[in-house]
Design an enzyme around this catalytic site. Structure first.
Site, PDB file in Angstrom:
ATOM      1  N   TYR A   1       0.843  -1.189   0.000  1.00  0.00           N
ATOM      2  CA  TYR A   1       0.000   0.000   0.000  1.00  0.00           C
ATOM      3  C   TYR A   1       0.882   1.243   0.000  1.00  0.00           C
ATOM      4  O   TYR A   1       1.833   1.350   0.774  1.00  0.00           O
ATOM      5  CB  TYR A   1      -0.920   0.037   1.234  1.00  0.00           C
ATOM      6  CG  TYR A   1      -1.641   1.355   1.386  1.00  0.00           C
ATOM      7  CD1 TYR A   1      -2.839   1.592   0.725  1.00  0.00           C
ATOM      8  CD2 TYR A   1      -1.090   2.384   2.149  1.00  0.00           C
ATOM      9  CE1 TYR A   1      -3.487   2.818   0.833  1.00  0.00           C
ATOM     10  CE2 TYR A   1      -1.731   3.615   2.263  1.00  0.00           C
ATOM     11  CZ  TYR A   1      -2.933   3.819   1.604  1.00  0.00           C
ATOM     12  OH  TYR A   1      -3.558   5.038   1.700  1.00  0.00           O
TER      13      TYR A   1
ATOM     14  N   GLU B   1      -3.723   7.382  -3.814  1.00  0.00           N
ATOM     15  CA  GLU B   1      -3.555   6.041  -3.256  1.00  0.00           C
ATOM     16  C   GLU B   1      -3.203   5.051  -4.350  1.00  0.00           C
ATOM     17  O   GLU B   1      -3.840   5.044  -5.412  1.00  0.00           O
ATOM     18  CB  GLU B   1      -4.843   5.568  -2.574  1.00  0.00           C
ATOM     19  CG  GLU B   1      -5.044   6.075  -1.169  1.00  0.00           C
ATOM     20  CD  GLU B   1      -6.189   5.373  -0.468  1.00  0.00           C
ATOM     21  OE1 GLU B   1      -6.075   5.087   0.730  1.00  0.00           O
ATOM     22  OE2 GLU B   1      -7.218   5.099  -1.129  1.00  0.00           O
TER      23      GLU B   1
END
Length: 388
Positions: A109, A196
């Site tokens: 991530y 993101e």
């Protein structure tokens, strides 16, 4: 402003961020042609909506041939995709991303956002993979954070610190540094408020690839980015929110029955809180701003009245730049033009408050004038049907 995954990846690619090969498709036929051009043993058919969790909702599927990709595209296009982020109403899928499959070794991530506490951009990363919300709840220490000085940007040592913290092999760290710095440049150059990559994958041949991408931009900076404004997909936004934006109004649809019209975001939050405290539930967040005209006020009411869930309206205004008499004039004009049937409670304080209240009394319309915020909230909740 939000954009689709394929649009975000196109932006990132311009900054040198590695992304999978892929094309957007709006029909089954376009999906077939896109898959054929990819010439990949496995391709991925991905629904494009402004919400995460698409895979869990059936919006991301693998295909082992161009024909299978076309069949899957036919199933996904037009479907109502429900994810944890869409709520039960879901979103209708109108476009797809047809993308090559990758040999995935690890999932990571990566994220950038503006940290209000430090007043700077923060780079977050985690080796725990895609379920970043669960990671944040169960093991916050598993999320790496680097605060970036705006004058120097993401420095090489910070990028290497993130790469080593993610446990990347030594031979990948040198590649990861420019990859992470490119993400930071894409974030700052576009005035993004969120970026993101979830997941960012390490492939079998040792490359970092942005397998997914989500970007949100600061609306107040869009005047500098004409090319970004053109990426806006109105089909992904609430029609009333789109209508409000045409008149410079800040409107967010909620699921309650009490409409709120205020001036100022802080007052809007306080108004919603006190409605909840009184036992009601706000139907929206509508901020007309400090310098609204009577015409803007009129349009604000028209938007509120187009929401069938609204049972009562609470006007809570502190008159400064927006004088109370201007507000009252706009409210009365809207009431006469729109002929609404729901009760309206008005609480106003500030410049020309007595004049504004007199305009409401002389209108011949049935406005309920509140003494203060608490009195207004109690009145409007009662008029909307009482506490839940």
């Amino acid at each position: 402003m939000k954009i689709h995954e394929y649009q975000a990846k196109a932006i990132l690619a311009r900054y040198g961020v590695t992304t999978p090969r892929g094309e957007v498709a709006f029909s089954k036929e376009e999906a077939l042609q896109a898959a054929q051009r990819l010439k990949s043993n496995i391709c991925v058919v991905k629904a494009q909506i402004h919400a995460g969790g698409r895979g869990k909702g059936g919006g991301v599927k693998l295909a082992r041939s161009a024909e299978e990709a076309a069949d899957i595209a036919g199933q996904i296009l037009g479907m109502k995709l429900v994810t944890p982020q869409t709520g039960p109403a879901g979103r209708i899928v109108k476009r797809l991303l047809i993308e090559e499959g990758l040999d995935i070794k690890r999932e990571l991530y990566l994220g950038l956002l503006v940290d209000r506490a430090s007043g700077r951009v923060v780079f977050m990363a985690s080796a725990a993979g895609m379920e970043i919300e669960e990671v944040a709840k169960k093991d916050p220490s598993a999320i790496l954070r680097e605060t970036i000085h705006p004058a120097v940007g993401l420095e090489p040592y910070q990028a290497r610190k993130i790469a080593f913290g993610l446990g990347l092999p030594l031979e990948v760290v040198n590649y990861a540094t420019p990859f992470l710095q490119a993400l930071y440049r894409a974030f700052t150059d576009t005035d993004a408020s969120l970026l993101e990559i979830n997941p960012c994958v390490l492939t079998g041949d040792g490359k970092l690839v942005a397998l997914d991408a989500k970007m949100t931009f600061d609306d107040n900076a869009l005047f500098r980015h004409k090319e970004l404004r053109e990426l806006r997909d109105l089909d992904e936004e609430d029609p009333l929110e789109v209508e409000a934006s045409k008149y410079g109004l800040n409107y967010i649809k909620l699921d309650g029955s009490v409409a709120c019209m205020v001036n100022g975001a802080g007052l809007a939050m306080a108004t919603m809180d006190i409605i909840k405290y009184a036992g009601g539930s706000p139907a929206n967040f509508l901020d007309v701003g400090g310098g609204a005209s009577s015409d803007q006020v009129k349009n604000a009411f028209r938007i509120l009245m187009n929401d069938p869930a609204v049972k009562a309206v609470f006007i809570n205004i502190f008159g400064g730049i927006l004088r109370c008499d201007v507000l009252a004039t706009g409210v009365v004009a809207a009431a006469k033009d729109l002929q609404w049937k729901v009760p309206v409670v008005v609480r106003m304080e500030g410049t020309n408050v007595e004049v504004g209240q007199q305009i409401l009394r002389d209108s011949g319309l049935n406005f309920a004038i509140a003494r203060d915020m608490k009195d207004g909230a109690q009145k409007v909740v009662k008029l909307a049907g009482g506490p839940r």
